[in-house]
Design a protein around this motif. Structure first.
Motif, mmCIF file in Angstrom:
data_model
loop_
_atom_site.group_PDB
_atom_site.id
_atom_site.type_symbol
_atom_site.label_atom_id
_atom_site.label_comp_id
_atom_site.label_asym_id
_atom_site.label_seq_id
_atom_site.Cartn_x
_atom_site.Cartn_y
_atom_site.Cartn_z
ATOM 1 N N ARG A 46 0.836 -1.206 0.000
ATOM 2 C CA ARG A 46 0.000 0.000 0.000
ATOM 3 C C ARG A 46 0.873 1.259 0.000
ATOM 4 O O ARG A 46 0.617 2.201 -0.764
ATOM 5 C CB ARG A 46 -0.920 -0.019 1.221
ATOM 6 C CG ARG A 46 -1.828 1.178 1.328
ATOM 7 C CD ARG A 46 -2.859 0.983 2.426
ATOM 8 N NE ARG A 46 -3.816 2.082 2.455
ATOM 9 C CZ ARG A 46 -5.011 2.015 3.000
ATOM 10 N NH1 ARG A 46 -5.420 0.889 3.577
ATOM 11 N NH2 ARG A 46 -5.837 3.045 2.973
ATOM 12 N N GLU A 64 1.121 4.345 -2.828
ATOM 13 C CA GLU A 64 0.950 5.739 -2.429
ATOM 14 C C GLU A 64 2.204 6.547 -2.715
ATOM 15 O O GLU A 64 2.131 7.743 -2.995
ATOM 16 C CB GLU A 64 0.548 5.799 -0.962
ATOM 17 C CG GLU A 64 -0.859 5.235 -0.738
ATOM 18 C CD GLU A 64 -1.268 5.136 0.716
ATOM 19 O OE1 GLU A 64 -0.369 5.187 1.593
ATOM 20 O OE2 GLU A 64 -2.488 4.996 0.971
ATOM 21 N N CYS A 120 -4.731 4.906 -1.598
ATOM 22 C CA CYS A 120 -5.562 3.713 -1.494
ATOM 23 C C CYS A 120 -6.642 3.913 -0.442
ATOM 24 O O CYS A 120 -6.567 4.812 0.397
ATOM 25 C CB CYS A 120 -4.706 2.504 -1.101
ATOM 26 S SG CYS A 120 -3.328 2.153 -2.211
ATOM 27 N N VAL A 179 -8.237 -3.749 -0.169
ATOM 28 C CA VAL A 179 -7.573 -2.467 -0.376
ATOM 29 C C VAL A 179 -7.577 -2.159 -1.873
ATOM 30 O O VAL A 179 -7.099 -2.967 -2.685
ATOM 31 C CB VAL A 179 -6.132 -2.493 0.163
ATOM 32 C CG1 VAL A 179 -5.422 -1.176 -0.149
ATOM 33 C CG2 VAL A 179 -6.149 -2.753 1.671
ATOM 34 N N LEU A 230 -7.124 1.024 -5.086
ATOM 35 C CA LEU A 230 -6.666 2.359 -5.439
ATOM 36 C C LEU A 230 -7.857 3.309 -5.402
ATOM 37 O O LEU A 230 -8.945 2.972 -5.872
ATOM 38 C CB LEU A 230 -6.062 2.367 -6.839
ATOM 39 C CG LEU A 230 -4.793 1.538 -7.062
ATOM 40 C CD1 LEU A 230 -4.351 1.675 -8.513
ATOM 41 C CD2 LEU A 230 -3.692 1.958 -6.120
ATOM 42 N N THR A 231 -7.648 4.486 -4.857
ATOM 43 C CA THR A 231 -8.732 5.471 -4.780
ATOM 44 C C THR A 231 -9.239 5.840 -6.171
ATOM 45 O O THR A 231 -10.435 6.073 -6.367
ATOM 46 C CB THR A 231 -8.249 6.729 -4.040
ATOM 47 O OG1 THR A 231 -7.818 6.352 -2.720
ATOM 48 C CG2 THR A 231 -9.353 7.765 -3.922
#
Length: 413
Positions: free
Chosen positions: A91, A95, A101, A109, A111-112
């Protein structure tokens, strides 16, 4: 006599430009190694991009001990690599590339951005900055020690690197590059490929599948032995697809592989959020002169596909007690997994006993492997990508140490 004291050593060759190969290239180039990355596709990360179409489930947030259990019998083999590069590290890596994330309600989890392409673009730019050279349209066709032969549009070419990492993937989604043809180069060291995280064919008439193609059985559960998994099932002309089946694919595949076994029965619950006593009560309050289909629709809200499915699976169920058992424990017989190339991932590949603890092949010093081409299996939910990244990191460290200590080849504990 020419002075060769300042001659550059040969590069490290990484074959396969999926996530495992790309991450191994990043780790080694960051340590100052010259890395050449080969792939038979025109562009890197094709299957990675496909995984990102559903949001790119990068890893999972559950406690590490529980996370490691998802790898079944391969846990103790993969555990050192995953502990070295655990989910939290993956993660942070994403980032660090400018792709934040988030953790979904299931603990997965993502990815945004819910896209893989921005991450891949940033990643490839980083690799270029670190000096990694990419050689597209190079298919590996031969290995003699560390001497490699590739087929290219311009003909055969040969390379002799100082170390090799194979990151060639499994045997599914050939059109995206993961076709498993590499297994012919290592025939005695590979377990046969088998579909995993895949759909299955029920023993239903073809007419039923075609009539209900595209319908979704929402929020159901499937049970097999002591395992129960909830989610949606989608009916296709090839059978059934969906997360509950994917989670059970390994035990289903193993059961169907038993001698003389022609089908495996799982328990289908169409209304898992309702206690059987409540289902029975609702059915008992329906008028007896109503058709079975109407009673199931009015009492439980079963749609047409679910009602017709119960007629297929439990044709004799009529009384409230019988219908309650049918709704909560319908026997779903599965006769075969989906075709290998349609599976999300594959079991099989390089056997565990063919590699040492650094993922170097025992028969050939300097030849390493990582990612999905190793014989391990895991469910969807972030476990597949995590193991690809973790084994790539562990493998890259093994290469670095082997080049630094060629006589011993052993990593320090």
């Amino acid at each position: 006599m020419p002075d060769t004291s300042t001659a550059q050593p040969p590069p490290i060759a990484i074959i396969g430009a999926g996530p495992a190969g790309l991450f191994a290239a990043e780790c080694l180039s960051r340590k100052g190694h010259e890395v050449h990355l080969f792939d038979h596709m025109a562009r890197p990360g094709r299957k990675f991009l496909m995984a990102g179409r559903s949001g790119l489930n990068l890893t999972h947030s559950e406690p590490l001990e529980q996370f490691l259990q998802r790898y079944g019998t391969a846990r103790d083999w993969l555990e050192p690599a995953i502990r070295q590069f655990p989910p939290e590290a993956l993660r942070h890596w994403a980032e660090g590339l400018g792709e934040p994330c988030f953790t979904g309600s299931s603990g997965r989890v993502f990815l945004t951005s819910l896209k893989a392409s921005p991450l891949l673009r940033r990643w490839l730019a980083r690799l270029q900055e670190q000096g990694v050279r990419f050689f597209p349209r190079h298919r590996l066709t031969g290995m003699q020690g560390l001497s490699l032969t590739f087929r290219t549009p311009e003909g055969s070419v040969h390379h002799t690197p100082r170390a090799v990492i194979l990151a060639l993937g499994g045997g599914s989604w050939a059109r995206l590059g993961s076709d498993g043809q590499w297994a012919a180069l290592l025939p005695d060291r590979c377990a046969p490929f088998a579909p995993s995280n895949c759909g299955f064919m029920p023993d239903w008439p073809e007419e039923f599948l075609l009539r209900h193609e595209g319908a979704t059985l929402r929020g159901i559960t499937l049970g097999l032995a002591d395992q129960t998994h909830r989610g949606d099932l989608i009916i296709t002309k090839r059978g059934l697809e969906g997360a509950p089946l994917y989670a059970l694919s390994a035990p289903l595949r193993q059961a169907l592989a038993q001698p003389g076994e022609k089908a495996v029965t799982v328990s289908l619950n169409l209304r898992p959020t309702l206690e059987p006593s409540r289902i029975l009560d609702r059915l008992a309050r329906q008028r007896l002169h109503e058709s079975r289909s109407n009673r199931l629709r009015k009492a439980l809200g079963l749609d047409r596909t679910m009602r017709e499915l119960l007629s297929q699976l439990c044709p004799e169920a009529r009384t409230p007690d019988e219908l309650t058992r049918a709704v909560t424990q319908a026997p779903l017989r599965l006769v075969a997994p989906a075709a290998l190339d349609r599976a999300i991932s594959t079991a099989g590949g390089l056997k565990r006993d063919a590699l040492d603890e650094t993922f170097m092949l025992r028969h050939q010093p300097g030849l390493f492997a990582c990612g999905e081409m190793l014989d391990w299996d895991a469910p969807t939910g972030g476990y597949l990508l995590q193991a690809c990244f973790s084994t790539a990191r562990h493998c890259a460290d093994g290469v670095h140490h082997w080049l630094s200590h060629p006589l011993t080849g052993k990593m320090k504990p």
